[in-house]
Design an enzyme around this catalytic site. Structure first.
Site, PDB file in Angstrom:
ATOM      1  N   ASP A   1      39.699  33.702  41.389  1.00  0.00           N
ATOM      2  CA  ASP A   1      38.760  34.726  41.084  1.00  0.00           C
ATOM      3  C   ASP A   1      39.590  35.685  40.377  1.00  0.00           C
ATOM      4  OD1 ASP A   1      36.417  36.696  41.168  1.00  0.00           O
ATOM      5  OD2 ASP A   1      37.592  37.514  43.041  1.00  0.00           O
TER       6      ASP A   1
ATOM      7  N   ASP B   1      38.903  39.754  39.721  1.00  0.00           N
ATOM      8  CA  ASP B   1      39.035  41.140  40.453  1.00  0.00           C
ATOM      9  C   ASP B   1      39.151  41.052  41.882  1.00  0.00           C
ATOM     10  OD1 ASP B   1      38.374  42.428  37.995  1.00  0.00           O
ATOM     11  OD2 ASP B   1      36.369  41.925  38.133  1.00  0.00           O
TER      12      ASP B   1
ATOM     13  N   GLY C   1      32.528  41.135  43.805  1.00  0.00           N
ATOM     14  CA  GLY C   1      32.408  39.826  43.243  1.00  0.00           C
ATOM     15  C   GLY C   1      30.910  39.555  42.887  1.00  0.00           C
TER      16      GLY C   1
ATOM     17  N   ARG D   1      27.356  42.730  37.328  1.00  0.00           N
ATOM     18  CA  ARG D   1      27.041  44.006  36.923  1.00  0.00           C
ATOM     19  C   ARG D   1      25.679  44.454  37.087  1.00  0.00           C
ATOM     20  NH1 ARG D   1      28.470  45.016  30.732  1.00  0.00           N
ATOM     21  NH2 ARG D   1      30.024  44.032  31.564  1.00  0.00           N
TER      22      ARG D   1
ATOM     23  N   SER E   1      33.071  38.706  35.936  1.00  0.00           N
ATOM     24  CA  SER E   1      33.172  39.827  34.981  1.00  0.00           C
ATOM     25  C   SER E   1      32.851  39.339  33.637  1.00  0.00           C
ATOM     26  CB  SER E   1      34.508  40.587  34.961  1.00  0.00           C
ATOM     27  OG  SER E   1      34.807  41.457  34.362  1.00  0.00           O
TER      28      SER E   1
ATOM     29  N   ASN F   1      34.183  41.232  31.167  1.00  0.00           N
ATOM     30  CA  ASN F   1      35.629  41.724  30.922  1.00  0.00           C
ATOM     31  C   ASN F   1      36.704  41.004  31.137  1.00  0.00           C
ATOM     32  OD1 ASN F   1      34.451  44.232  29.690  1.00  0.00           O
ATOM     33  ND2 ASN F   1      33.742  44.860  31.804  1.00  0.00           N
TER      34      ASN F   1
ATOM     35  N   ASP G   1      38.417  36.860  46.897  1.00  0.00           N
ATOM     36  CA  ASP G   1      38.576  38.093  47.838  1.00  0.00           C
ATOM     37  C   ASP G   1      37.106  38.285  48.136  1.00  0.00           C
ATOM     38  OD1 ASP G   1      37.912  39.159  45.249  1.00  0.00           O
ATOM     39  OD2 ASP G   1      38.315  40.943  45.987  1.00  0.00           O
TER      40      ASP G   1
END
Ligand code: BG6
Ligand code: MG
Length: 218
Positions: A8, A10, A45, A48, A113, A115, A167
């Site tokens: 993962d 972020d 997780g 958006r 994400s 991004n 996470d």
């Protein structure tokens, strides 16, 4: 047998949760929606769009209004990412990637994400990955397993030969549903149901995980 490690992004490779929080907070304050750090934990997780619906707490918006608010939050988030650099890689992650590369274990990112590529570029980590799978790669986000199955396909390995590092609760459910073993990073209240649990990336121990990884049943 572990043939691939899927990360993962972020909260595992870098801690962008605070940057997401600041960007959502700015948008929520401008629009008059209540938002705090406790609610922010629920955004860990998830996509958006799901994040916005959690902040709206039942308020219904048109598709155009939804798109405008997501775009505005993303603009604020991108402003924060401008100052992201190698110093923001979480402890032990760069050396772990190098060790996996040296051992011939493939590595991918599987992030919700959109991004993700930009974040990895800012961190200078793109060359260390065999595949980058992000919010553009699949339609259904975590906790659905799609992003992890897609990542295994990109790496040309069976899902049962992949170990995921996550996470977020949503990410652990997704990895499990993909038939993968999972390393949970963070407090046990959040990731305690993972196959292995470490409080942070600094204390992660690759040898322990590889020694206890399930053998290949195929
Ligand atoms: C996940 C984050 O990695 O990506 C979530 O944990 C975030 O908090 C999601 O909402 C989507 O990110 P982005 O960059 O596409 O808005
Ligand atoms: Mg995460």
């Amino acid at each position: 047998m572990c043939k691939a490690f899927i990360f993962d992004l972020d909260g595992v490779i870098t801690d962008t949760a605070e940057l997401h929080f600041q960007a959502w907070l700015r948008m929520a304050n401008e629009e008059g929606y209540y938002f705090d750090r406790k609610i922010n934990e629920q955004l860990r997780g998830v996509s958006r769009r799901t994040s916005l619906s959690i902040i709206l707490a039942g308020t219904k918006l048109s598709e155009i209004q939804t798109t405008v608010l997501m775009a505005r939050k993303n603009k604020y988030y991108l402003e924060q990412l401008e100052s992201l650099s190698e110093k923001d890689i979480l402890p032990g992650i760069r050396s772990l990637l190098l060790e996996l590369n040296a051992r011939g274990i493939k590595v991918a990112v599987a992030s919700a994400s959109k991004n993700a590529r930009y974040v990895l570029y800012q961190l200078g980590l793109i060359p260390l990955f065999d595949a980058i799978c992000d919010g553009w790669s699949v339609v259904r986000s975590k906790p659905e397993p799609d992003i992890f199955i897609y990542a295994a396909g990109q790496l040309r390995v069976n899902t049962c030969d992949c170990i995921v590092m996550e996470d977020a609760e949503a990410g652990i459910h997704a990895a499990r549903a993909a038939g993968m073993q999972v390393v949970g990073i963070g407090p046990s209240a959040r990731v305690g149901q993972a196959d292995w649990h470490f409080n942070d990336t600094a204390t992660f121990d690759l040898t322990t995980v590889l020694e206890n990884a399930e053998p290949n049943m195929m």
